[in-house]
Design a protein around this motif. Sequence first.
Motif, PDB file in Angstrom:
ATOM      1  N   LYS A  78     -32.718  70.951  26.235  1.00 38.78           N
ATOM      2  CA  LYS A  78     -31.889  69.809  25.859  1.00 38.78           C
ATOM      3  C   LYS A  78     -31.840  69.688  24.332  1.00 38.78           C
ATOM      4  O   LYS A  78     -32.774  70.061  23.626  1.00 38.78           O
ATOM      5  CB  LYS A  78     -32.433  68.525  26.469  1.00 38.78           C
ATOM      6  CG  LYS A  78     -32.169  68.401  27.977  1.00 38.78           C
ATOM      7  CD  LYS A  78     -32.616  67.048  28.494  1.00 38.78           C
ATOM      8  CE  LYS A  78     -32.080  66.778  29.891  1.00 38.78           C
ATOM      9  NZ  LYS A  78     -32.533  67.742  30.895  1.00 38.78           N
ATOM     10  N   SER A  79     -30.743  69.150  23.845  1.00 38.62           N
ATOM     11  CA  SER A  79     -30.632  68.871  22.420  1.00 38.62           C
ATOM     12  C   SER A  79     -30.909  67.398  22.185  1.00 38.62           C
ATOM     13  O   SER A  79     -30.468  66.531  22.956  1.00 38.62           O
ATOM     14  CB  SER A  79     -29.250  69.264  21.904  1.00 38.62           C
ATOM     15  OG  SER A  79     -29.142  70.675  21.865  1.00 38.62           O
ATOM     16  N   ILE A  80     -31.654  67.122  21.126  1.00 39.65           N
ATOM     17  CA  ILE A  80     -32.135  65.769  20.841  1.00 39.65           C
ATOM     18  C   ILE A  80     -31.461  65.283  19.564  1.00 39.65           C
ATOM     19  O   ILE A  80     -31.646  65.872  18.484  1.00 39.65           O
ATOM     20  CB  ILE A  80     -33.665  65.764  20.674  1.00 39.65           C
ATOM     21  CG1 ILE A  80     -34.337  66.372  21.916  1.00 39.65           C
ATOM     22  CG2 ILE A  80     -34.169  64.355  20.430  1.00 39.65           C
ATOM     23  CD1 ILE A  80     -35.785  66.756  21.709  1.00 39.65           C
ATOM     24  N   LEU A  81     -30.669  64.235  19.684  1.00 41.35           N
ATOM     25  CA  LEU A  81     -29.920  63.694  18.550  1.00 41.35           C
ATOM     26  C   LEU A  81     -30.498  62.335  18.190  1.00 41.35           C
ATOM     27  O   LEU A  81     -30.367  61.374  18.954  1.00 41.35           O
ATOM     28  CB  LEU A  81     -28.438  63.580  18.909  1.00 41.35           C
ATOM     29  CG  LEU A  81     -27.795  64.862  19.469  1.00 41.35           C
ATOM     30  CD1 LEU A  81     -26.364  64.598  19.907  1.00 41.35           C
ATOM     31  CD2 LEU A  81     -27.856  65.987  18.451  1.00 41.35           C
ATOM     32  N   ILE A  82     -31.159  62.275  17.034  1.00 42.63           N
ATOM     33  CA  ILE A  82     -31.844  61.053  16.602  1.00 42.63           C
ATOM     34  C   ILE A  82     -31.002  60.389  15.521  1.00 42.63           C
ATOM     35  O   ILE A  82     -30.779  60.961  14.447  1.00 42.63           O
ATOM     36  CB  ILE A  82     -33.253  61.373  16.074  1.00 42.63           C
ATOM     37  CG1 ILE A  82     -34.076  62.052  17.181  1.00 42.63           C
ATOM     38  CG2 ILE A  82     -33.937  60.113  15.578  1.00 42.63           C
ATOM     39  CD1 ILE A  82     -35.322  62.735  16.683  1.00 42.63           C
ATOM     40  N   LYS A  83     -30.543  59.185  15.799  1.00 40.37           N
ATOM     41  CA  LYS A  83     -29.666  58.474  14.879  1.00 40.37           C
ATOM     42  C   LYS A  83     -30.412  57.312  14.229  1.00 40.37           C
ATOM     43  O   LYS A  83     -30.930  56.430  14.925  1.00 40.37           O
ATOM     44  CB  LYS A  83     -28.441  57.938  15.627  1.00 40.37           C
ATOM     45  CG  LYS A  83     -27.565  59.020  16.250  1.00 40.37           C
ATOM     46  CD  LYS A  83     -26.365  58.390  16.962  1.00 40.37           C
ATOM     47  CE  LYS A  83     -25.442  59.424  17.546  1.00 40.37           C
ATOM     48  NZ  LYS A  83     -24.266  58.804  18.210  1.00 40.37           N
ATOM     49  N   ILE A  84     -30.451  57.331  12.916  1.00 42.96           N
ATOM     50  CA  ILE A  84     -31.066  56.243  12.155  1.00 42.96           C
ATOM     51  C   ILE A  84     -29.986  55.722  11.209  1.00 42.96           C
ATOM     52  O   ILE A  84     -29.910  56.110  10.041  1.00 42.96           O
ATOM     53  CB  ILE A  84     -32.297  56.738  11.359  1.00 42.96           C
ATOM     54  CG1 ILE A  84     -33.258  57.510  12.276  1.00 42.96           C
ATOM     55  CG2 ILE A  84     -33.014  55.581  10.670  1.00 42.96           C
ATOM     56  CD1 ILE A  84     -34.387  58.215  11.546  1.00 42.96           C
TER      57      ILE A  84
END
Length: 731
Positions: free
Chosen positions: A577-583
């Motif tokens: 899975k690809s993990i997209l962390i948005k801050i």
Amino acid sequence: MKVQIIPDIKIDNTRVVGFIENTHFYRNLINRFSVNKEYVVMDEQYITSYEILITKENISFFLDYDDRIAANIETELNICWKNATFKPIQKPTLVLGETKELELTEHYFLSLKTDLRGEFPLSNILESQNILKDNEQILIRLEFKPISPTWHREIEEHIKNFKKGKVASKNVFSIYDIGVKVAEIAVDTVYSAIDFASSLIVDEKAERETIANNKYAKLLRNGLSSSTQEKSKYNAYNASFIITINSCRSDLLFRNMERSFNSMEGDNSFKLVNQSNYRNILCSKEIAQIMQMPTKAYQDVYRINNIDNREIDIPNELQNGRVSLGTATKNGRVIHARWPTNKNIKALPKILVGPQNAGKTTKTVRYAVENHKAGDSVIVIDYIQNNELASEIEKHIPENERITIDMSDRDNIFAMAYTEATKMLNEHSNSWERLEVANLLSSQIEYLINSVTDKATGELTAPMLRYLYAAAMVVFIHPGKTINDVFQVLRRWQIRNEYIRLARYSNCFDADDDIFYDLDELHQRDSEGKITGTKENLIIGIINRITMINKNIYLKAMLKAPIDENIDFIRFIEEGKSILIKIPQRKFPDVKIRDTLATYFLSRIWLAVQLRKQNLDVRLAHLIIDEVHQIPTCSSFIKEYINEFRRHRLGTFFTVHYLKQFRSLLEAVKSGGVSYMLLAGVEKENLKMLEQEILPFTIQEGLSLKPYHSLNVINYGNQYSKFISKLPKPI
């Protein structure tokens, strides 16, 4: 066979004479005869044509040659201009307009000026582009066919006569000329006369007129030039110069062409005629002077279809992968360059450098999506503006194949914990297993606390870090604990006392372990020794940082949020899975808070990849970070551990505007076997920093890249390939 010659930016013309000499494929009369069933055929000498096509938008160069000698010509072309491209052309170069020819003004034994150190007449020809209007065209065509190598005897005879005061007129024919005319009607008996005669039939009236000519008077007075005296040392060709102009201003442009070619005026010169009736015999050196390619100085000034790189072979290791680097060309052939498939090489760090609108985002998105499709995990920590990068990648990955963590989503508050480690513990875990987990997490907490730093927080001293370590150790020997539990131990004496008690009975520590003394020092006691509070002055730097974290409502909620054991980075990565962390910056405007969150996630990712077993066979994860200089603590974390990332199959992909923004991180990344992609528009300062790395390319070549191209320095396994490629198209 016809090819377009596309010069490279570092082309030189030092081997052009050799090319003309080595392609002098003269065939004597006997070798040109062939017998058919019904008749005898005499073949022409091989004819080679060189063309220059000039328009307002471009200047192109072509070479047309007989298919029967194609292999020899192509070999010599690659020797002459080894880094140019020779693009096959199917259609002829066609310009409709008025046609005239250039003719030598004097007898061909007199040479034009030849000095290959100067780019004439090319420089003068190129200048004509500046006066062209829309749709105007100029086509210069030089046709040349070889004549007998024994021609030098005739030239030498002319020079002997010159020394006696006799100068041959163009009207004077040699037996050679007569022999050719006779040979054209297939009289084989004159073969020897054609190739060996050197005597002259002199027209005395023409000779007197010739000597009376001012030019010849000057030649007789000053002597022949070195170009003429050396002409017979080279092979010779019968040449035709045909100029076609498509313009209502053809008279002006024809005069300009005549002046351009007469930059070669020496003992001989050119004149423009409607049709030439004389033989223009030029030696290899004269033709080479005309056939020069424009070097970089002229490519910079004029609009010339050129290659802004020296085409370099791309190794097979960079052609068989699934993730695109871009397209390059070699001798007219398009090569798709791709990242290697070897996990060990793919895990090496990569840096993409370029200004705004150079294609950084497009290339990064494609890199992320194609790696995901190739079966790897992609992790993006995006803290820039409104997370456009993560959002763009998100569009191209199916929802069930990605995990999106939006730190501003108040309905899904993310617990600030290290679930991957804490869930390894249960009631059956032995004391050593508990200590291992606690020790791992104590270092993560230290990095997290260090990330929250400004003038108000004060210094974080060694004793403070000792107290922090002690608190983390007594907390994380238990499963299901969070960072907030550590903070509570430091600040609240009742909670601290309870964890001390549990630690003493855990069999994890000796009774006199230092952590008990350190934690006891934090107790505030009254005169009777009763605990009344906490000596916050001993941990003021930590307290200030905890206060700063709690000032942000999202972080405060994260500290108190319950652990969700479904959030497991080890499982996410291993499932591909690809993990997209948005801050998002609008929700976390304080850069220090964004640094804290980025550091937290990076430390958690690093811990997760270390906890995997059999690292050689595990799935590769690609960590993508844009503008890493904005998060200094996270940058320091990378600096410390990047040389270990590859071993745990964690690759890094950085994008920056300027390499200097890396600061001290750059040296650490370099030592990790980094690859560079330098986009068009890259600042000169970046290229200077990598002057040795980009060799054999130069700084100027890097500055001259075409839009949406990159200069690549790619590590493909303890060796580097350097080449320029066009960026892959958007997904």
